[in-house]
Design a protein around this motif. Structure first.
Motif, short mmCIF file in Angstrom:
data_model
loop_
_atom_site.label_atom_id
_atom_site.label_comp_id
_atom_site.label_asym_id
_atom_site.label_seq_id
_atom_site.Cartn_x
_atom_site.Cartn_y
_atom_site.Cartn_z
N PRO A 189 -22.00 -5.28 11.53
CA PRO A 189 -23.34 -5.38 12.13
C PRO A 189 -24.42 -5.76 11.11
N GLU A 190 -24.35 -5.16 9.90
CA GLU A 190 -25.31 -5.51 8.86
C GLU A 190 -25.12 -6.96 8.40
N ALA A 191 -23.85 -7.37 8.29
CA ALA A 191 -23.57 -8.75 7.88
C ALA A 191 -24.09 -9.75 8.92
N SER A 192 -23.98 -9.39 10.19
CA SER A 192 -24.46 -10.27 11.27
C SER A 192 -25.94 -10.56 11.13
N GLU A 193 -26.72 -9.53 10.80
CA GLU A 193 -28.16 -9.72 10.61
C GLU A 193 -28.43 -10.63 9.42
N SER A 194 -27.69 -10.44 8.33
CA SER A 194 -27.91 -11.23 7.12
C SER A 194 -27.49 -12.69 7.30
N LEU A 195 -26.45 -12.92 8.09
CA LEU A 195 -25.93 -14.28 8.27
C LEU A 195 -26.85 -15.17 9.10
N ARG A 196 -27.72 -14.56 9.90
CA ARG A 196 -28.63 -15.31 10.77
C ARG A 196 -27.83 -16.31 11.62
N LEU A 197 -26.92 -15.78 12.40
CA LEU A 197 -25.95 -16.59 13.13
C LEU A 197 -26.24 -16.77 14.61
N THR A 198 -27.32 -16.17 15.13
CA THR A 198 -27.60 -16.28 16.56
C THR A 198 -28.19 -17.64 16.91
N ALA A 199 -28.21 -17.94 18.20
CA ALA A 199 -28.78 -19.21 18.67
C ALA A 199 -30.26 -19.31 18.30
#
Length: 258
Positions: A189-199
C-alpha cells in the motif's frame, strides 16, 4: 476517494471485464488471426481484424481469461514473446493496408519464465517499442485493468493512451517495489502511493491523454463512451499526413519527464 492500493485491487478484480469482452462489445465482424509465424500462437494476446462503425481496424488485446481453465490457458494475461511478435505482425499488416490499430492492455507483466527468456522476451518487447514508434498508421491504446511494466508498454506506444478510471500503469507491481526497497511485500500500500500508478496520477503527469469514468456506469455505457471517442479520435488522426502523425507521436514521448 479510493487510495492507490484500493485502485490496484480494483484493477485486479476477478469480475473485471477482460479484453475479449471489449472487442465483442465495441466492434463488429471480428476475425481473430493467430500465430507469430516463428514459433507458436499465444492465447494471452488476442488480435485480428474488425469493423469500427464502417471503418476496418486492427484490434489487439491482452486477455487474462474469464474462468480458471481459461486463465490457465491464457497464462493469466502474461504474454510470451510469440504473443508480442504476433501483435507486431498484425500491426505491420495494419500499416500495409492502412488500418488504424487499437490495443487493449491488461497485464501484470510479460511472462518471465525460462522458455520466454530463451525465446527472446526482452528482444520481442524492444522490437514492439521501436516499431510502434514509427508505425505509419494511427495507434490508440486503452488500459482496461493492470498496466504492468514492459509487458504493457509493448502494446502502449501510441498516438494516444487512455485509461479507465480504476486501472493502474506502473513500471513494477507494488509488491515487487516494496520487496526491493523495504524487503517487505506487505508494504505494497505504501509503495502504491509512491509509485503514482493511478489513472489520475498518469493524467496529471501527462503520460495519458484521457481517463474514462467507471463509477456508477454500466459496462455498456463505458464501452459506448470508448467507441464514440475512438471514432472521433481516429477520424482526426487519419486527416494528418503520415509525417505529421509520426512527428506528433515522437514529441509525445520526448516530453515525458521534462
Amino acid at each position: 476517494m479510493n487510495t492507490a492500493y484500493e485502485k490496484v485491487k480494483l484493477a485486479r478484480s476477478a469480475d473485471r471485464k477482460t479484453g475479449v469482452s471489449y472487442i465483442k462489445e465495441i466492434f463488429r465482424d471480428f476475425i481473430e488471426l493467430h500465430g507469430d509465424r516463428r514459433f507458436a500462437d499465444d492465447p494471452a494476446i488476442v488480435g485480428g481484424i474488425a469493423t469500427l462503425e464502417n471503418m476496418p481496424v486492427t484490434v489487439i488485446a491482452i486477455e487474462k481469461g474469464t474462468n480458471t481453465k481459461d486463465k490457465v490457458r491464457r497464462n493469466f494475461g502474461s504474454a510470451n514473446p510469440e504473443g508480442y511478435r504476433k501483435a507486431l505482425r498484425l500491426m505491420k499488416q495494419a500499416e500495409k493496408f492502412k488500418r488504424p490499430v487499437i490495443c487493449f492492455v491488461d497485464t501484470a507483466g510479460a511472462f518471465c519464465g525460462i522458455g520466454a527468456e530463451e525465446r527472446g522476451q526482452g528482444q520481442a518487447i524492444a522490437e514492439n517499442l521501436m516499431e510502434m514508434m514509427t508505425l505509419k498508421t494511427p495507434i490508440i491504446s486503452v488500459l482496461i485493468g493492470e498496466g504492468g511494466s514492459g509487458g504493457a508498454l509493448a502494446l502502449a506506444v501510441a498516438d494516444q493512451v487512455w485509461m479507465l478510471q480504476n486501472t493502474i500503469y506502473s513500471v513494477i507491481s507494488p509488491e515487487g517495489c516494496a520487496s526491493i526497497l523495504w524487503k517487505d511485500p506487505k508494504l505494497a500500500p505504501e509503495a502504491s502511493e509512491s509509485l503514482r500508478l493511478t489513472a489520475e496520477d498518469m493524467l496529471n503527469l501527462n503520460i495519458v491523454e484521457k481517463v474514462i469514468g467507471e463509477d456508477g456506469r454500466t459496462f455498456k455505457e463505458i464501452t459506448n463512451c470508448i467507441k464514440e471517442d475512438l471514432i472521433a479520435e481516429i477520424a482526426d488522426k487519419k486527416k494528418l499526413p503520415i509525417e505529421e502523425l509520426l512527428e506528433d507521436r515522437y514529441k509525445r514521448y520526448r516530453v515525458f519527464g521534462a
